[in-house]
Design an enzyme around this catalytic site. Structure first.
Site, mmCIF file in Angstrom:
data_model
loop_
_atom_site.group_PDB
_atom_site.id
_atom_site.type_symbol
_atom_site.label_atom_id
_atom_site.label_comp_id
_atom_site.label_asym_id
_atom_site.label_seq_id
_atom_site.Cartn_x
_atom_site.Cartn_y
_atom_site.Cartn_z
ATOM 1 N N ASP A 1 29.961 44.725 43.596
ATOM 2 C CA ASP A 1 31.367 44.378 43.416
ATOM 3 C C ASP A 1 32.239 45.623 43.584
ATOM 4 O O ASP A 1 31.907 46.705 43.101
ATOM 5 C CB ASP A 1 31.555 43.793 42.013
ATOM 6 C CG ASP A 1 32.956 43.290 41.765
ATOM 7 O OD1 ASP A 1 33.383 42.366 42.472
ATOM 8 O OD2 ASP A 1 33.615 43.827 40.863
ATOM 9 N N GLU B 1 12.021 52.573 46.379
ATOM 10 C CA GLU B 1 10.858 52.740 45.514
ATOM 11 C C GLU B 1 10.030 51.461 45.451
ATOM 12 O O GLU B 1 8.869 51.488 45.024
ATOM 13 C CB GLU B 1 11.304 53.107 44.099
ATOM 14 C CG GLU B 1 11.952 54.470 43.965
ATOM 15 C CD GLU B 1 12.534 54.709 42.578
ATOM 16 O OE1 GLU B 1 13.127 55.778 42.375
ATOM 17 O OE2 GLU B 1 12.400 53.806 41.702
#
Length: 572
Positions: A223, A278
Protein backbone atom coordinates in the site's frame (compact mmCIF):
# COMPACT_ATOMS: atom_id res chain seq x y z
CA UNK A 1 -22.66 -16.66 -25.49
CA UNK A 2 -20.55 -19.59 -26.66
CA UNK A 3 -20.40 -22.48 -24.22
CA UNK A 4 -17.52 -24.34 -25.84
CA UNK A 5 -15.03 -23.30 -23.14
CA UNK A 6 -13.73 -26.17 -20.97
CA UNK A 7 -14.86 -26.78 -17.45
CA UNK A 8 -12.85 -25.08 -14.71
CA UNK A 9 -9.39 -26.63 -14.55
CA UNK A 10 -8.85 -27.35 -10.88
CA UNK A 11 -5.27 -26.80 -9.82
CA UNK A 12 -3.63 -28.76 -7.04
CA UNK A 13 -0.85 -28.01 -4.58
CA UNK A 14 1.86 -29.04 -7.08
CA UNK A 15 0.92 -25.95 -9.06
CA UNK A 16 2.27 -23.81 -6.20
CA UNK A 17 5.93 -24.57 -6.91
CA UNK A 18 6.12 -22.45 -10.08
CA UNK A 19 8.36 -19.43 -9.27
CA UNK A 20 6.92 -17.47 -12.21
CA UNK A 21 3.27 -17.96 -11.30
CA UNK A 22 2.68 -14.25 -10.69
CA UNK A 23 3.58 -13.13 -14.19
CA UNK A 24 0.22 -14.06 -15.74
CA UNK A 25 -1.91 -14.82 -12.70
CA UNK A 26 -5.63 -14.24 -12.27
CA UNK A 27 -5.86 -12.63 -8.83
CA UNK A 28 -9.13 -12.21 -6.93
CA UNK A 29 -9.32 -9.42 -4.36
CA UNK A 30 -11.21 -10.18 -1.17
CA UNK A 31 -12.32 -7.37 1.13
CA UNK A 32 -12.65 -9.67 4.16
CA UNK A 33 -15.31 -7.75 6.07
CA UNK A 34 -17.70 -8.08 3.12
CA UNK A 35 -16.99 -11.53 1.65
CA UNK A 36 -18.56 -14.13 3.96
CA UNK A 37 -19.50 -14.13 7.65
CA UNK A 38 -19.06 -17.44 9.47
CA UNK A 39 -19.93 -16.39 13.03
CA UNK A 40 -23.07 -14.37 12.32
CA UNK A 41 -21.95 -11.02 13.72
CA UNK A 42 -22.62 -9.17 10.45
CA UNK A 43 -18.92 -8.80 9.58
CA UNK A 44 -17.08 -11.06 7.18
CA UNK A 45 -14.22 -13.06 8.64
CA UNK A 46 -11.40 -15.47 7.85
CA UNK A 47 -13.43 -18.64 8.58
CA UNK A 48 -16.00 -17.25 6.15
CA UNK A 49 -13.32 -17.09 3.45
CA UNK A 50 -12.20 -20.62 4.27
CA UNK A 51 -15.78 -21.83 3.87
CA UNK A 52 -15.84 -20.44 0.32
CA UNK A 53 -12.56 -21.91 -0.95
CA UNK A 54 -14.55 -24.36 -3.06
CA UNK A 55 -16.28 -21.43 -4.75
CA UNK A 56 -12.93 -19.74 -5.41
CA UNK A 57 -11.49 -22.94 -6.83
CA UNK A 58 -14.50 -23.37 -9.11
CA UNK A 59 -14.10 -19.78 -10.25
CA UNK A 60 -10.65 -20.67 -11.56
CA UNK A 61 -8.42 -18.02 -9.99
CA UNK A 62 -4.69 -18.41 -9.31
CA UNK A 63 -4.44 -16.30 -6.17
CA UNK A 64 -6.39 -14.35 -3.58
CA UNK A 65 -5.36 -10.84 -2.63
CA UNK A 66 -6.58 -10.25 0.92
CA UNK A 67 -7.24 -6.65 1.94
CA UNK A 68 -6.16 -5.73 5.50
CA UNK A 69 -7.23 -8.16 8.19
CA UNK A 70 -5.07 -6.77 11.00
CA UNK A 71 -6.37 -5.32 14.29
CA UNK A 72 -7.72 -1.87 13.47
CA UNK A 73 -10.13 0.81 14.59
CA UNK A 74 -11.22 1.11 10.93
CA UNK A 75 -10.37 4.79 10.65
CA UNK A 76 -9.55 3.89 7.04
CA UNK A 77 -11.18 0.54 6.35
CA UNK A 78 -8.40 -1.46 8.01
CA UNK A 79 -5.50 0.50 6.51
CA UNK A 80 -4.89 1.92 9.99
CA UNK A 81 -3.02 -1.03 11.48
CA UNK A 82 -2.68 -1.58 15.23
CA UNK A 83 -0.50 -4.70 15.02
CA UNK A 84 1.16 -5.94 11.84
CA UNK A 85 1.61 -9.49 13.09
CA UNK A 86 -1.87 -10.41 14.27
CA UNK A 87 -5.48 -10.79 13.10
CA UNK A 88 -8.34 -8.49 14.04
CA UNK A 89 -10.31 -10.53 16.62
CA UNK A 90 -13.53 -9.56 14.81
CA UNK A 91 -12.16 -11.43 11.78
CA UNK A 92 -10.62 -14.42 13.51
CA UNK A 93 -7.35 -15.62 14.98
CA UNK A 94 -3.90 -16.55 13.75
CA UNK A 95 -5.08 -20.16 13.85
CA UNK A 96 -7.97 -19.20 11.56
CA UNK A 97 -5.47 -17.52 9.26
CA UNK A 98 -3.37 -20.70 9.14
CA UNK A 99 -6.46 -22.78 8.37
CA UNK A 100 -7.35 -20.40 5.52
CA UNK A 101 -3.84 -20.63 4.04
CA UNK A 102 -3.94 -24.43 4.26
CA UNK A 103 -7.32 -24.60 2.52
CA UNK A 104 -6.29 -22.18 -0.25
CA UNK A 105 -3.03 -23.98 -0.91
CA UNK A 106 -4.79 -27.35 -0.97
CA UNK A 107 -6.99 -25.91 -3.72
CA UNK A 108 -3.94 -24.67 -5.63
CA UNK A 109 -4.66 -21.02 -4.80
CA UNK A 110 -1.92 -18.71 -3.57
CA UNK A 111 -2.34 -15.88 -1.08
CA UNK A 112 -1.24 -12.25 -1.39
CA UNK A 113 -1.78 -10.03 1.65
CA UNK A 114 -1.89 -6.28 2.00
CA UNK A 115 0.96 -4.64 3.86
CA UNK A 116 0.71 -1.00 4.93
CA UNK A 117 4.23 0.38 5.49
CA UNK A 118 3.72 4.15 5.16
CA UNK A 119 1.87 4.57 8.44
CA UNK A 120 0.49 2.70 11.42
CA UNK A 121 -2.64 3.46 13.39
CA UNK A 122 -2.55 5.81 16.35
CA UNK A 123 -3.31 2.75 18.53
CA UNK A 124 -0.07 0.99 17.54
CA UNK A 125 2.08 0.28 20.62
CA UNK A 126 4.92 2.34 19.17
CA UNK A 127 2.76 5.42 18.71
CA UNK A 128 1.27 5.10 22.18
CA UNK A 129 4.82 4.94 23.52
CA UNK A 130 5.75 8.02 21.47
CA UNK A 131 2.91 10.02 23.05
CA UNK A 132 4.18 9.26 26.54
CA UNK A 133 7.83 9.94 25.68
CA UNK A 134 9.81 13.15 25.51
CA UNK A 135 10.54 15.15 22.34
CA UNK A 136 13.66 13.79 20.66
CA UNK A 137 13.29 10.37 22.29
CA UNK A 138 13.89 7.12 20.38
CA UNK A 139 10.14 6.41 20.61
CA UNK A 140 9.31 9.69 18.87
CA UNK A 141 11.96 9.05 16.23
CA UNK A 142 10.04 6.07 14.85
CA UNK A 143 7.48 8.58 13.58
CA UNK A 144 7.73 12.11 12.17
CA UNK A 145 7.44 14.62 15.00
CA UNK A 146 8.36 18.28 14.61
CA UNK A 147 8.11 21.42 16.69
CA UNK A 148 5.43 23.85 15.58
CA UNK A 149 5.97 27.33 14.27
CA UNK A 150 4.80 30.57 15.87
CA UNK A 151 5.69 32.07 19.23
CA UNK A 152 4.48 29.07 21.19
CA UNK A 153 4.60 26.36 18.51
CA UNK A 154 0.89 26.84 17.89
CA UNK A 155 1.24 26.69 14.09
CA UNK A 156 1.90 23.45 12.17
CA UNK A 157 5.41 22.91 10.76
CA UNK A 158 4.03 23.45 7.23
CA UNK A 159 0.72 24.25 5.53
CA UNK A 160 0.49 20.89 3.77
CA UNK A 161 -2.83 19.09 3.37
CA UNK A 162 -3.41 15.40 3.94
CA UNK A 163 -4.71 13.20 1.14
CA UNK A 164 -8.00 12.88 3.01
CA UNK A 165 -8.42 16.64 3.40
CA UNK A 166 -7.51 18.99 6.19
CA UNK A 167 -4.02 19.60 7.60
CA UNK A 168 -1.32 16.94 7.38
CA UNK A 169 -0.09 17.75 10.91
CA UNK A 170 -1.74 17.01 14.25
CA UNK A 171 -0.64 18.54 17.54
CA UNK A 172 -0.29 16.35 20.62
CA UNK A 173 -0.50 17.02 24.32
CA UNK A 174 2.81 16.31 26.03
CA UNK A 175 3.05 13.98 29.05
CA UNK A 176 3.07 17.00 31.37
CA UNK A 177 -0.24 18.23 29.93
CA UNK A 178 1.10 21.13 27.87
CA UNK A 179 0.52 21.61 24.11
CA UNK A 180 3.37 19.88 22.37
CA UNK A 181 4.87 18.76 19.12
CA UNK A 182 3.12 17.95 15.85
CA UNK A 183 3.15 14.63 14.02
CA UNK A 184 2.79 14.12 10.28
CA UNK A 185 0.02 12.07 8.68
CA UNK A 186 -0.35 11.82 4.92
CA UNK A 187 -3.81 10.30 5.39
CA UNK A 188 -6.14 10.40 8.41
CA UNK A 189 -4.91 11.81 11.71
CA UNK A 190 -5.38 8.27 13.07
CA UNK A 191 -2.64 7.16 10.66
CA UNK A 192 0.71 8.65 11.77
CA UNK A 193 3.49 8.22 9.22
CA UNK A 194 6.53 6.12 10.06
CA UNK A 195 10.02 7.60 9.89
CA UNK A 196 11.69 5.30 7.36
CA UNK A 197 15.08 6.87 8.03
CA UNK A 198 14.96 5.00 11.34
CA UNK A 199 16.73 1.58 11.12
CA UNK A 200 14.38 0.19 13.79
CA UNK A 201 11.38 0.79 11.52
CA UNK A 202 13.12 -0.94 8.62
CA UNK A 203 14.10 -3.95 10.71
CA UNK A 204 10.63 -4.35 12.17
CA UNK A 205 9.05 -4.53 8.72
CA UNK A 206 11.57 -7.15 7.62
CA UNK A 207 10.44 -9.12 10.65
CA UNK A 208 6.82 -8.69 9.55
CA UNK A 209 7.56 -9.89 6.01
CA UNK A 210 9.21 -13.02 7.40
CA UNK A 211 6.38 -13.56 9.92
CA UNK A 212 3.73 -13.86 7.20
CA UNK A 213 5.99 -15.58 4.69
CA UNK A 214 6.75 -18.25 7.29
CA UNK A 215 2.99 -18.77 7.66
CA UNK A 216 2.69 -19.52 3.95
CA UNK A 217 1.88 -16.12 2.44
CA UNK A 218 3.00 -16.14 -1.19
CA UNK A 219 3.17 -12.40 -1.85
CA UNK A 220 2.44 -8.89 -0.69
CA UNK A 221 0.47 -5.96 -2.11
CA UNK A 222 2.31 -2.87 -0.91
CA UNK A 223 0.00 0.00 0.00
CA UNK A 224 1.20 3.53 -0.88
CA UNK A 225 4.47 2.09 -2.12
CA UNK A 226 5.58 5.48 -3.43
CA UNK A 227 5.36 7.09 0.01
CA UNK A 228 7.47 6.10 3.02
CA UNK A 229 10.72 7.98 2.35
CA UNK A 230 10.39 11.72 3.04
CA UNK A 231 12.48 14.86 3.16
CA UNK A 232 11.59 17.32 5.92
CA UNK A 233 14.59 19.57 5.52
CA UNK A 234 14.04 23.16 6.57
CA UNK A 235 12.67 25.33 5.22
CA UNK A 236 9.80 23.10 4.18
CA UNK A 237 8.20 24.17 0.89
CA UNK A 238 4.76 25.70 1.02
CA UNK A 239 1.64 24.02 -0.30
CA UNK A 240 1.86 26.25 -3.35
CA UNK A 241 5.50 25.25 -3.89
CA UNK A 242 4.50 21.58 -3.87
CA UNK A 243 2.15 22.19 -6.78
CA UNK A 244 5.03 23.64 -8.77
CA UNK A 245 6.96 20.39 -8.37
CA UNK A 246 4.60 18.59 -10.76
CA UNK A 247 6.30 17.56 -13.97
CA UNK A 248 3.39 18.71 -16.07
CA UNK A 249 -0.37 18.64 -16.34
CA UNK A 250 -0.56 14.95 -15.41
CA UNK A 251 -0.10 15.74 -11.71
CA UNK A 252 2.85 13.37 -11.21
CA UNK A 253 6.18 14.38 -9.72
CA UNK A 254 9.74 13.53 -10.71
CA UNK A 255 11.37 12.45 -7.45
CA UNK A 256 11.89 15.93 -6.03
CA UNK A 257 8.70 15.96 -3.98
CA UNK A 258 9.28 15.81 -0.20
CA UNK A 259 7.00 12.82 0.37
CA UNK A 260 6.08 11.16 -2.95
CA UNK A 261 8.16 8.84 -5.12
CA UNK A 262 11.58 9.65 -3.73
CA UNK A 263 14.46 7.66 -5.18
CA UNK A 264 15.60 6.40 -1.79
CA UNK A 265 12.43 4.31 -1.41
CA UNK A 266 14.03 1.76 -3.71
CA UNK A 267 16.77 1.11 -1.16
CA UNK A 268 14.02 -0.20 1.12
CA UNK A 269 12.62 -2.46 -1.57
CA UNK A 270 16.06 -3.88 -2.29
CA UNK A 271 16.14 -4.98 1.37
CA UNK A 272 12.67 -6.46 0.98
CA UNK A 273 13.69 -8.32 -2.17
CA UNK A 274 16.53 -9.96 -0.25
CA UNK A 275 13.95 -11.26 2.24
CA UNK A 276 11.60 -12.45 -0.52
CA UNK A 277 14.44 -14.38 -2.10
CA UNK A 278 15.13 -16.27 1.13
CA UNK A 279 12.08 -18.41 0.29
CA UNK A 280 11.51 -21.03 -2.37
CA UNK A 281 9.67 -20.14 -4.45
CA UNK A 282 10.57 -16.50 -3.82
CA UNK A 283 7.80 -14.38 -2.35
CA UNK A 284 6.29 -11.86 -4.73
CA UNK A 285 5.09 -8.29 -4.36
CA UNK A 286 3.10 -5.73 -6.30
CA UNK A 287 3.36 -2.00 -5.68
CA UNK A 288 0.43 0.35 -5.39
CA UNK A 289 2.41 3.31 -6.70
CA UNK A 290 0.61 6.28 -8.23
CA UNK A 291 3.69 7.57 -10.04
CA UNK A 292 4.58 8.81 -13.48
CA UNK A 293 4.62 5.84 -15.90
CA UNK A 294 8.28 6.56 -16.67
CA UNK A 295 9.12 5.92 -13.01
CA UNK A 296 6.87 2.92 -12.40
CA UNK A 297 9.41 0.48 -13.82
CA UNK A 298 11.73 0.88 -10.83
CA UNK A 299 9.04 -0.42 -8.48
CA UNK A 300 8.48 -3.40 -10.77
CA UNK A 301 12.14 -4.27 -11.26
CA UNK A 302 13.45 -7.73 -10.31
CA UNK A 303 15.69 -6.01 -7.74
CA UNK A 304 12.64 -4.37 -6.17
CA UNK A 305 9.06 -5.46 -5.69
CA UNK A 306 8.76 -7.24 -9.05
CA UNK A 307 5.41 -5.82 -10.19
CA UNK A 308 3.52 -2.55 -9.98
CA UNK A 309 -0.14 -1.84 -10.50
CA UNK A 310 -1.10 0.15 -13.52
CA UNK A 311 -4.52 1.74 -13.19
CA UNK A 312 -4.62 3.08 -16.74
CA UNK A 313 -7.44 0.83 -17.98
CA UNK A 314 -9.41 1.53 -14.81
CA UNK A 315 -9.32 5.23 -15.68
CA UNK A 316 -9.84 4.84 -19.43
CA UNK A 317 -12.87 5.53 -21.58
CA UNK A 318 -14.44 2.52 -23.26
CA UNK A 319 -12.82 3.31 -26.61
CA UNK A 320 -10.68 1.15 -28.87
CA UNK A 321 -7.98 3.75 -29.42
CA UNK A 322 -7.62 4.45 -25.70
CA UNK A 323 -7.34 0.76 -24.83
CA UNK A 324 -4.82 0.11 -27.60
CA UNK A 325 -2.59 3.00 -26.57
CA UNK A 326 -2.66 1.97 -22.90
CA UNK A 327 -2.00 -1.70 -23.60
CA UNK A 328 0.87 -1.01 -25.99
CA UNK A 329 2.50 1.44 -23.59
CA UNK A 330 2.22 -0.77 -20.53
CA UNK A 331 3.47 -3.89 -22.25
CA UNK A 332 6.52 -1.95 -23.42
CA UNK A 333 7.14 -0.69 -19.88
CA UNK A 334 6.85 -4.20 -18.46
CA UNK A 335 9.26 -5.60 -21.04
CA UNK A 336 11.79 -2.86 -20.27
CA UNK A 337 11.70 -3.60 -16.53
CA UNK A 338 11.68 -7.38 -16.82
CA UNK A 339 8.33 -7.52 -15.05
CA UNK A 340 4.90 -8.37 -16.37
CA UNK A 341 2.09 -5.87 -16.48
CA UNK A 342 -1.01 -5.79 -14.28
CA UNK A 343 -4.57 -5.00 -15.35
CA UNK A 344 -7.55 -3.98 -13.23
CA UNK A 345 -11.00 -2.40 -13.66
CA UNK A 346 -12.47 -2.50 -10.13
CA UNK A 347 -11.25 -2.62 -6.54
CA UNK A 348 -12.26 -1.61 -3.02
CA UNK A 349 -11.65 2.10 -3.67
CA UNK A 350 -13.58 2.83 -6.88
CA UNK A 351 -17.09 2.61 -8.29
CA UNK A 352 -17.64 -0.81 -9.87
CA UNK A 353 -16.90 -0.80 -13.58
CA UNK A 354 -20.27 -2.29 -14.53
CA UNK A 355 -21.76 0.94 -13.18
CA UNK A 356 -19.12 3.31 -14.54
CA UNK A 357 -19.61 1.96 -18.05
CA UNK A 358 -23.36 2.50 -17.78
CA UNK A 359 -23.28 6.15 -16.73
CA UNK A 360 -24.31 8.86 -19.20
CA UNK A 361 -21.50 10.39 -21.19
CA UNK A 362 -20.59 13.82 -19.92
CA UNK A 363 -18.46 14.97 -22.85
CA UNK A 364 -18.89 15.12 -26.63
CA UNK A 365 -20.92 12.42 -28.30
CA UNK A 366 -17.76 10.64 -29.43
CA UNK A 367 -16.02 10.76 -26.05
CA UNK A 368 -16.66 7.12 -25.23
CA UNK A 369 -17.79 5.73 -21.90
CA UNK A 370 -17.48 7.57 -18.65
CA UNK A 371 -14.11 7.62 -16.88
CA UNK A 372 -13.53 6.25 -13.38
CA UNK A 373 -13.77 9.58 -11.59
CA UNK A 374 -17.24 10.20 -13.00
CA UNK A 375 -18.56 7.49 -10.71
CA UNK A 376 -17.76 9.73 -7.76
CA UNK A 377 -19.82 12.55 -9.28
CA UNK A 378 -22.74 10.18 -9.73
CA UNK A 379 -22.51 9.13 -6.08
CA UNK A 380 -22.33 12.73 -4.89
CA UNK A 381 -25.44 13.48 -6.96
CA UNK A 382 -27.36 10.82 -5.06
CA UNK A 383 -26.33 7.56 -6.75
CA UNK A 384 -29.69 7.11 -8.44
CA UNK A 385 -29.67 3.67 -10.16
CA UNK A 386 -32.19 4.99 -12.71
CA UNK A 387 -29.40 7.16 -14.12
CA UNK A 388 -27.35 4.06 -14.95
CA UNK A 389 -27.91 2.01 -18.10
CA UNK A 390 -27.18 -1.19 -16.19
CA UNK A 391 -27.58 -3.47 -19.22
CA UNK A 392 -25.12 -1.45 -21.31
CA UNK A 393 -22.73 -1.14 -18.37
CA UNK A 394 -22.71 -4.89 -17.82
CA UNK A 395 -22.20 -5.64 -21.54
CA UNK A 396 -19.25 -3.28 -21.63
CA UNK A 397 -17.87 -4.64 -18.35
CA UNK A 398 -18.00 -8.23 -19.58
CA UNK A 399 -16.41 -7.26 -22.89
CA UNK A 400 -13.64 -5.29 -21.16
CA UNK A 401 -12.97 -8.09 -18.68
CA UNK A 402 -12.71 -10.74 -21.41
CA UNK A 403 -10.28 -8.49 -23.30
CA UNK A 404 -8.25 -8.03 -20.10
CA UNK A 405 -8.09 -11.76 -19.47
CA UNK A 406 -6.57 -12.22 -22.94
CA UNK A 407 -3.70 -9.82 -22.25
CA UNK A 408 -0.19 -10.86 -21.20
CA UNK A 409 0.31 -10.12 -17.52
CA UNK A 410 -1.69 -10.43 -14.32
CA UNK A 411 -5.43 -9.76 -14.17
CA UNK A 412 -6.86 -8.45 -10.91
CA UNK A 413 -10.55 -9.08 -10.22
CA UNK A 414 -12.57 -7.60 -7.39
CA UNK A 415 -15.04 -9.66 -5.38
CA UNK A 416 -18.55 -9.48 -6.79
CA UNK A 417 -17.63 -8.39 -10.30
CA UNK A 418 -18.00 -12.03 -11.33
CA UNK A 419 -21.67 -11.61 -10.37
CA UNK A 420 -22.04 -8.49 -12.48
CA UNK A 421 -22.78 -6.44 -9.38
CA UNK A 422 -23.56 -2.78 -9.83
CA UNK A 423 -22.39 -0.16 -7.33
CA UNK A 424 -24.80 0.33 -4.43
CA UNK A 425 -25.27 4.05 -4.89
CA UNK A 426 -27.93 4.82 -2.32
CA UNK A 427 -26.86 4.09 1.24
CA UNK A 428 -28.51 6.14 4.03
CA UNK A 429 -26.05 8.51 5.66
CA UNK A 430 -26.74 6.93 9.04
CA UNK A 431 -25.56 3.56 7.72
CA UNK A 432 -22.39 4.68 5.97
CA UNK A 433 -19.07 3.54 7.41
CA UNK A 434 -16.26 4.94 5.27
CA UNK A 435 -14.53 7.65 7.36
CA UNK A 436 -13.85 9.72 4.24
CA UNK A 437 -17.59 10.47 4.08
CA UNK A 438 -17.59 11.89 7.60
CA UNK A 439 -14.32 13.79 7.22
CA UNK A 440 -15.35 15.63 4.07
CA UNK A 441 -19.15 15.90 3.89
CA UNK A 442 -20.35 17.09 0.51
CA UNK A 443 -16.90 16.52 -1.00
CA UNK A 444 -16.42 12.78 -0.45
CA UNK A 445 -19.23 10.23 -0.48
CA UNK A 446 -17.03 7.33 0.60
CA UNK A 447 -16.36 3.89 -0.81
CA UNK A 448 -19.09 1.89 0.93
CA UNK A 449 -20.99 1.24 -2.31
CA UNK A 450 -18.41 -1.22 -3.60
CA UNK A 451 -17.90 -2.78 -0.16
CA UNK A 452 -21.46 -3.99 0.45
CA UNK A 453 -21.39 -7.68 1.52
CA UNK A 454 -21.80 -10.23 -1.27
CA UNK A 455 -25.08 -12.05 -1.95
CA UNK A 456 -24.64 -15.81 -1.82
CA UNK A 457 -28.29 -16.88 -1.80
CA UNK A 458 -31.45 -15.40 -3.33
CA UNK A 459 -33.24 -14.99 -0.01
CA UNK A 460 -32.56 -14.49 3.66
CA UNK A 461 -31.81 -11.47 5.82
CA UNK A 462 -28.36 -11.02 4.29
CA UNK A 463 -28.68 -13.10 1.09
CA UNK A 464 -26.51 -15.81 2.63
CA UNK A 465 -23.68 -13.52 3.72
CA UNK A 466 -24.16 -14.58 7.34
CA UNK A 467 -26.78 -15.48 9.92
CA UNK A 468 -26.67 -12.09 11.62
CA UNK A 469 -27.34 -9.67 8.78
CA UNK A 470 -24.76 -7.51 7.00
CA UNK A 471 -22.75 -4.55 8.25
CA UNK A 472 -23.77 -2.48 5.19
CA UNK A 473 -27.32 -2.54 3.76
CA UNK A 474 -27.87 -4.79 0.74
CA UNK A 475 -30.43 -3.76 -1.89
CA UNK A 476 -33.23 -6.12 -2.86
CA UNK A 477 -31.93 -6.45 -6.41
CA UNK A 478 -28.99 -8.41 -4.97
CA UNK A 479 -31.30 -11.47 -5.01
CA UNK A 480 -31.13 -11.86 -8.79
CA UNK A 481 -27.34 -11.45 -8.71
CA UNK A 482 -26.67 -13.96 -5.95
CA UNK A 483 -24.33 -16.87 -6.47
CA UNK A 484 -27.31 -19.20 -6.08
CA UNK A 485 -29.28 -17.46 -8.81
CA UNK A 486 -26.39 -17.16 -11.22
CA UNK A 487 -25.17 -20.73 -10.86
CA UNK A 488 -28.54 -21.85 -12.23
CA UNK A 489 -28.28 -19.59 -15.30
CA UNK A 490 -25.92 -20.86 -18.00
CA UNK A 491 -25.51 -17.36 -19.45
CA UNK A 492 -24.98 -15.57 -16.14
CA UNK A 493 -21.97 -13.38 -15.51
CA UNK A 494 -20.71 -15.89 -12.94
CA UNK A 495 -20.69 -18.72 -15.44
CA UNK A 496 -19.13 -16.40 -18.04
CA UNK A 497 -16.26 -15.66 -15.65
CA UNK A 498 -15.79 -19.35 -14.89
CA UNK A 499 -15.59 -20.21 -18.58
CA UNK A 500 -13.28 -17.30 -19.37
CA UNK A 501 -10.87 -18.08 -16.54
CA UNK A 502 -10.77 -21.78 -17.38
CA UNK A 503 -10.14 -21.05 -21.05
CA UNK A 504 -7.50 -18.45 -20.17
CA UNK A 505 -5.62 -21.05 -18.10
CA UNK A 506 -5.65 -23.40 -21.09
CA UNK A 507 -4.62 -20.84 -23.71
CA UNK A 508 -2.17 -18.59 -21.87
CA UNK A 509 1.33 -18.88 -23.28
CA UNK A 510 4.31 -16.62 -23.84
CA UNK A 511 3.93 -12.97 -22.89
CA UNK A 512 3.59 -11.75 -26.46
CA UNK A 513 0.84 -9.91 -28.32
CA UNK A 514 0.47 -9.09 -32.02
CA UNK A 515 -2.01 -6.40 -33.04
CA UNK A 516 -4.18 -7.33 -36.01
CA UNK A 517 -5.61 -4.92 -38.60
CA UNK A 518 -9.37 -4.31 -38.49
CA UNK A 519 -11.75 -2.69 -40.94
CA UNK A 520 -13.58 -0.72 -38.26
CA UNK A 521 -11.73 1.77 -36.00
CA UNK A 522 -13.99 0.78 -33.11
CA UNK A 523 -12.70 -2.81 -33.20
CA UNK A 524 -9.56 -3.97 -31.43
CA UNK A 525 -8.01 -7.34 -32.30
CA UNK A 526 -4.80 -9.09 -31.31
CA UNK A 527 -3.26 -12.54 -31.56
CA UNK A 528 -1.61 -14.41 -28.70
CA UNK A 529 0.97 -17.21 -29.03
CA UNK A 530 -0.69 -20.48 -29.89
CA UNK A 531 -2.88 -18.96 -32.57
CA UNK A 532 -5.80 -17.64 -30.54
CA UNK A 533 -7.30 -14.22 -31.18
CA UNK A 534 -9.18 -11.71 -29.05
CA UNK A 535 -11.53 -9.28 -30.81
CA UNK A 536 -13.47 -6.50 -29.04
CA UNK A 537 -16.10 -4.26 -30.63
CA UNK A 538 -16.16 -0.96 -28.72
CA UNK A 539 -18.76 0.56 -31.03
CA UNK A 540 -22.51 0.22 -31.43
CA UNK A 541 -22.83 -1.37 -34.88
CA UNK A 542 -22.00 -5.05 -35.45
CA UNK A 543 -18.55 -5.85 -36.87
CA UNK A 544 -17.33 -8.77 -38.95
CA UNK A 545 -15.45 -11.45 -37.01
CA UNK A 546 -12.21 -12.94 -38.38
CA UNK A 547 -12.33 -16.50 -39.64
CA UNK A 548 -11.87 -19.13 -36.99
CA UNK A 549 -13.55 -21.22 -34.30
CA UNK A 550 -15.29 -19.08 -31.69
CA UNK A 551 -14.16 -20.26 -28.27
CA UNK A 552 -16.01 -17.78 -26.07
CA UNK A 553 -17.88 -14.51 -26.36
CA UNK A 554 -18.90 -12.04 -23.67
CA UNK A 555 -22.41 -11.84 -25.14
CA UNK A 556 -24.54 -13.45 -27.86
CA UNK A 557 -23.17 -13.26 -31.41
CA UNK A 558 -25.17 -12.35 -34.51
CA UNK A 559 -24.19 -15.07 -36.94
CA UNK A 560 -20.54 -14.39 -37.68
CA UNK A 561 -20.87 -10.75 -36.61
CA UNK A 562 -19.65 -9.28 -33.35
CA UNK A 563 -22.23 -6.95 -31.75
CA UNK A 564 -21.23 -3.72 -30.07
CA UNK A 565 -19.77 -3.91 -26.56
CA UNK A 566 -18.78 -7.54 -27.05
CA UNK A 567 -15.52 -9.52 -27.02
CA UNK A 568 -14.90 -12.88 -28.68
CA UNK A 569 -11.98 -15.28 -28.54
CA UNK A 570 -11.28 -17.39 -31.61
CA UNK A 571 -8.82 -20.07 -32.59
CA UNK A 572 -7.56 -19.20 -36.04
Amino acid sequence: MSTTAPEAQHRDADHLSDPEWWRQAAVYQIYPRSFADADGDGIGDLPGITSKVGYLRELGIDAVWLSPFYPSALADGGYDVDDYRDVDPRLGTLADFDDMVTALHAAGIRLIVDIVPNHSSDRHEWFREALTSEPGSPARNRYIFRDGKGEHGELPPSDWDSVFGGPAWERITEPDGTPGQWYFHLFAKEQPDFNWDNPEVREDFLKTLRFWSDRGVDGFRVDVAHGMVKDFSEPMPSKADLQALNTGTDGFVDGSHPFWDRDAVHEIYAEWRAVFNEYSPARTAVAEAWVHPDRRARYASPEGLGQAFNFDLLQADFRAEDFREIITKNLAEAAASGASSTWVFSNHDVVRHATRYGLPESGPADSGAIMANAGKSWLLDGGDPAVVDAALGLRRARAATQLMLALPGSSYLYQGEELGLQEVGQIPDAERQDPSFFRNPGVEIGRDGCRVPLPWTSSGSSFGFGAGGSHLPQPQWFAEHSVQAEEADEDSTLNFYRKALALRAELQGAEDLEWLPTEEPSVLAFRRPGGWISVTNFGDAPATLPEGEVLLSSGPLEGHSLPGATTAWLRA
